[in-house]
Write a protein that holds these residues in place. Structure first.
Motif, PDB file in Angstrom:
ATOM      1  N   LEU A 161       0.798  -1.217  -0.032  1.00  0.00           N
ATOM      2  CA  LEU A 161       0.080   0.056   0.093  1.00  0.00           C
ATOM      3  C   LEU A 161       0.860   1.403   0.057  1.00  0.00           C
ATOM      4  O   LEU A 161       0.589   2.280  -0.899  1.00  0.00           O
ATOM      5  N   LYS A 162       1.948   0.984   0.951  1.00  0.00           N
ATOM      6  CA  LYS A 162       2.679   2.542   1.032  1.00  0.00           C
ATOM      7  C   LYS A 162       3.498   2.578  -0.290  1.00  0.00           C
ATOM      8  O   LYS A 162       3.802   3.783  -0.894  1.00  0.00           O
ATOM      9  N   GLY A 163       3.901   1.269  -0.837  1.00  0.00           N
ATOM     10  CA  GLY A 163       4.695   1.415  -2.071  1.00  0.00           C
ATOM     11  C   GLY A 163       3.915   1.821  -3.213  1.00  0.00           C
ATOM     12  O   GLY A 163       4.292   2.748  -3.973  1.00  0.00           O
ATOM     13  N   TRP A 164       2.665   1.418  -3.214  1.00  0.00           N
ATOM     14  CA  TRP A 164       1.746   2.049  -4.582  1.00  0.00           C
ATOM     15  C   TRP A 164       1.484   3.521  -4.419  1.00  0.00           C
ATOM     16  O   TRP A 164       1.794   4.033  -5.495  1.00  0.00           O
ATOM     17  N   ALA A 165       1.414   4.016  -3.105  1.00  0.00           N
ATOM     18  CA  ALA A 165       1.164   5.579  -3.171  1.00  0.00           C
ATOM     19  C   ALA A 165       2.548   6.142  -3.470  1.00  0.00           C
ATOM     20  O   ALA A 165       2.594   7.303  -4.245  1.00  0.00           O
ATOM     21  N   GLU A 166       3.678   5.604  -3.410  1.00  0.00           N
ATOM     22  CA  GLU A 166       5.116   6.182  -3.753  1.00  0.00           C
ATOM     23  C   GLU A 166       5.034   6.131  -5.107  1.00  0.00           C
ATOM     24  O   GLU A 166       5.798   6.933  -5.866  1.00  0.00           O
ATOM     25  N   ALA A 167       4.830   4.746  -5.726  1.00  0.00           N
ATOM     26  CA  ALA A 167       5.105   4.653  -7.166  1.00  0.00           C
ATOM     27  C   ALA A 167       4.069   5.115  -8.134  1.00  0.00           C
ATOM     28  O   ALA A 167       4.822   5.317  -9.199  1.00  0.00           O
ATOM     29  N   HIS A 168       3.096   5.593  -7.684  1.00  0.00           N
ATOM     30  CA  HIS A 168       1.967   5.987  -8.595  1.00  0.00           C
ATOM     31  C   HIS A 168       1.703   7.662  -8.358  1.00  0.00           C
ATOM     32  O   HIS A 168       0.864   7.940  -8.870  1.00  0.00           O
ATOM     33  N   MET A 169       2.370   8.288  -7.318  1.00  0.00           N
ATOM     34  CA  MET A 169       2.373   9.615  -7.138  1.00  0.00           C
ATOM     35  C   MET A 169       2.036  10.349  -8.286  1.00  0.00           C
ATOM     36  O   MET A 169       1.181  11.284  -8.603  1.00  0.00           O
ATOM     37  N   ASP A 170       3.092  10.241  -9.559  1.00  0.00           N
ATOM     38  CA  ASP A 170       3.049  11.075 -10.349  1.00  0.00           C
ATOM     39  C   ASP A 170       1.802  10.777 -11.401  1.00  0.00           C
ATOM     40  O   ASP A 170       1.130  11.896 -11.825  1.00  0.00           O
ATOM     41  N   GLU A 171       1.504   9.628 -11.563  1.00  0.00           N
ATOM     42  CA  GLU A 171       0.285   9.356 -12.252  1.00  0.00           C
ATOM     43  C   GLU A 171      -0.962  10.105 -11.605  1.00  0.00           C
ATOM     44  O   GLU A 171      -1.915  10.667 -12.308  1.00  0.00           O
ATOM     45  N   VAL A 172      -1.036   9.863 -10.436  1.00  0.00           N
ATOM     46  CA  VAL A 172      -2.174  10.630  -9.609  1.00  0.00           C
ATOM     47  C   VAL A 172      -2.270  11.926  -9.643  1.00  0.00           C
ATOM     48  O   VAL A 172      -3.209  12.673 -10.237  1.00  0.00           O
ATOM     49  N   GLU A 173      -1.010  12.574  -9.656  1.00  0.00           N
ATOM     50  CA  GLU A 173      -1.222  14.224  -9.767  1.00  0.00           C
ATOM     51  C   GLU A 173      -1.148  14.536 -11.325  1.00  0.00           C
ATOM     52  O   GLU A 173      -1.848  15.616 -11.277  1.00  0.00           O
ATOM     53  N   ALA A 222      -3.746  13.002 -13.069  1.00  0.00           N
ATOM     54  CA  ALA A 222      -4.723  12.950 -13.227  1.00  0.00           C
ATOM     55  C   ALA A 222      -5.481  13.949 -12.664  1.00  0.00           C
ATOM     56  O   ALA A 222      -6.650  14.431 -13.023  1.00  0.00           O
TER      57      ALA A 222
END
Lengths: 132, 132
Positions: free
Chosen positions: A110-122, A124
């Motif tokens: 979960l923590k890794g997901w947040a870190e790994a996909h931060m750019d994609e979320v931003e 979006a």
DNA sequence: CTGTATCCGTATAGATACTG
DNA sequence: CAGTATCTATACGGATACAG
């Protein structure tokens, strides 16, 4: 049924409990473990036992109150064990129980997901805000 | 760097972002996804697209406000897409994006963990309360 | 060092009423 | 059907002070 294996019992539980149901106990448990500090605490303890002060530094920005509260809840729920060394001053270590260990990997993901996909979320978010 | 693979970029991100840091953006993202309704919504959408009313029934006990709020946030963050069919009355379906799909499995595990270990947690609580 | 206790502002979440 | 708007209660979380 003492002859049931752990897997069998867990499968049994999966049929009994359903977090989609409002008043299923597992709904409240899901609520408890769906918590930033729980995720970070378990992620930190995944590396090994930590002292209170170490956790306090590791989980940057956590208040004493929240850290203590989180650790108490995790201890009560059987995910973490509290080891007190009665020296002066007292030393307290926290470590994962077997139960806690079974959740720790998911929290790391979960923590890794947040870190790994931060750019994609931003990206979006930018796109969404631009569209509106 | 357009020549980077997705995996490469994600590994890069893992070094840049760290949810242990208080003011890292990923900390806030971790906070957002560490949410009961997010977990249940993604778990439900993992089965396929759902209408608003279907989600409302599936996530028993959720208020209109929380459901809408959760879905809006997920949409803005790029985890869910909102598909409107302009019939009368209007029909709205929600489905996972590729990004949402990448988190859905973890949410299923989290929900499953709560259901599978409910008994152990309750036993631990009883033991803890008895000891104090 | 490892907490507990208290105050207090804010964000959260439920209930209710209303709308295209 | 799929929301929006508003009100309100309370729980959450931070800051501060104090203690074993």
């Amino acid at each position: 049924m003492p002859t049931m294996t752990a897997e069998r019992r867990r499968a049994e539980a999966k049929r009994e409990y359903d977090a989609f149901m409002a008043d299923c106990p597992s709904r409240k448990l899901l609520d408890r473990i769906s918590d930033k500090w729980v995720a970070l605490a378990l992620a930190s303890l995944a590396e090994g036992p930590h002292r209170y002060s170490e956790l306090s530094r590791r989980l940057a920005g956590v208040s004493q109150k929240m850290l203590t509260q989180t650790l108490r809840t995790l201890e009560r729920d059987g995910l973490v064990s509290r080891v007190v060394t009665p020296s002066v001053p007292v030393r307290v270590d926290y470590e994962l129980t077997e139960l806690g260990h079974s959740l720790q990997e998911t929290m790391l993901v979960l923590k890794g997901w947040a870190e790994a996909h931060m750019d994609e979320v931003e990206a979006a978010r930018t796109a969404y805000d631009a569209a509106s």
